[in-house]
Design a protein around this motif. Structure first.
Motif, mmCIF file in Angstrom:
data_model
loop_
_atom_site.group_PDB
_atom_site.id
_atom_site.type_symbol
_atom_site.label_atom_id
_atom_site.label_comp_id
_atom_site.label_asym_id
_atom_site.label_seq_id
_atom_site.Cartn_x
_atom_site.Cartn_y
_atom_site.Cartn_z
ATOM 1 N N PHE A 50 0.700 -1.341 -0.160
ATOM 2 C CA PHE A 50 0.009 0.158 0.077
ATOM 3 C C PHE A 50 0.887 1.370 0.006
ATOM 4 N N THR A 51 0.398 2.205 -1.101
ATOM 5 C CA THR A 51 1.231 3.514 -0.915
ATOM 6 C C THR A 51 0.280 4.624 -0.759
ATOM 7 N N LEU A 52 0.251 5.482 0.084
ATOM 8 C CA LEU A 52 -0.573 6.679 0.170
ATOM 9 C C LEU A 52 0.108 7.705 -0.860
ATOM 10 N N LEU A 53 -0.593 7.962 -1.884
ATOM 11 C CA LEU A 53 -0.045 8.759 -2.985
ATOM 12 C C LEU A 53 -0.071 10.453 -2.566
ATOM 13 N N GLN A 54 -1.302 10.808 -1.931
ATOM 14 C CA GLN A 54 -1.590 11.954 -1.562
ATOM 15 C C GLN A 54 -2.655 12.000 -0.424
ATOM 16 N N GLY A 55 -2.712 13.093 0.451
ATOM 17 C CA GLY A 55 -3.839 13.511 1.363
ATOM 18 C C GLY A 55 -3.633 13.241 2.813
ATOM 19 N N LEU A 56 -2.161 12.731 3.305
ATOM 20 C CA LEU A 56 -1.918 12.496 4.641
ATOM 21 C C LEU A 56 -2.631 13.705 5.361
ATOM 22 N N ASP A 57 -2.472 14.873 4.893
ATOM 23 C CA ASP A 57 -2.930 15.877 5.913
ATOM 24 C C ASP A 57 -4.507 15.982 5.761
ATOM 25 N N SER A 58 -5.027 15.439 4.839
ATOM 26 C CA SER A 58 -6.610 15.373 4.620
ATOM 27 C C SER A 58 -7.206 14.264 5.392
ATOM 28 N N LEU A 59 -6.428 13.304 6.208
ATOM 29 C CA LEU A 59 -6.939 12.045 6.958
ATOM 30 C C LEU A 59 -7.160 12.516 8.224
ATOM 31 N N THR A 60 -7.944 11.884 8.999
ATOM 32 C CA THR A 60 -8.097 11.799 10.234
ATOM 33 C C THR A 60 -8.586 10.243 10.772
ATOM 34 N N THR A 61 -8.472 10.204 12.064
ATOM 35 C CA THR A 61 -8.658 8.941 12.419
ATOM 36 C C THR A 61 -9.591 8.617 13.925
ATOM 37 N N TYR A 62 -10.479 7.508 13.743
ATOM 38 C CA TYR A 62 -11.249 7.302 14.872
ATOM 39 C C TYR A 62 -11.073 5.912 15.432
ATOM 40 N N THR A 63 -10.791 5.989 16.800
ATOM 41 C CA THR A 63 -10.518 4.415 17.255
ATOM 42 C C THR A 63 -11.507 4.186 18.567
#
Length: 146
Positions: A50-63
């Protein structure tokens, strides 16, 4: 197993990724509380595919609960195109409906009883192995990468 490069992302296009997997997907339909609410269907791959190509700053996480699963989603459109599943914290669960058209040949859906997660994991003989790289996966990926 022959691997193909699938590309995909969220609805608004902020998050884009590529994933190397079979063109014949083995998708899990889980009935745990969050998968039911989100209608989360996913196939599992090792992290090195898996490779994230763009959007790291657009992601948020729920746990929640054990906080092992990392439910990542786009802050703009809310789509979860991939996440880190509790069953395979060394891999990713990829939403097949977030893949771009043209690389999937078939989809086989397997029901997974997330309501009885511990029992289901113990009974399932191969789910944990799905996030382990095959011996030649890394070599093949580097040869095929464009």
């Amino acid at each position: 197993m022959d691997l193909v490069k699938h590309t995909g992302g969220c609805h608004c296009g902020a998050v884009r990724f590529e994933v190397w997997s079979s063109p014949d997907l083995h998708v899990f339909h889980c009935n745990c509380s969050i998968c039911t609410k989100k209608q989360n269907h996913h196939f599992i791959v090792p992290k090195n595919r898996f490779t994230l190509l763009q959007g790291l700053d657009s992601l948020t996480t729920y746990t929640f609960n054990t906080h092992v699963a990392q439910h990542t989603f786009c802050k703009t459109c809310g789509v979860q195109s991939f996440y880190t599943p509790r069953s395979n914290p060394d891999g990713y669960g990829i939403a097949p409906h977030c893949l771009d058209p043209g690389t999937v040949q078939s989809v086989t859906v397997e029901k997974f009883c997330g309501e009885k997660w511990e029992e289901s994991m113990q009974a399932h003989k191969s789910i944990r192995d799905m996030s382990r790289p095959a011996p030649n996966t890394v070599e093949r990926k580097s040869q095929d990468k464009t």
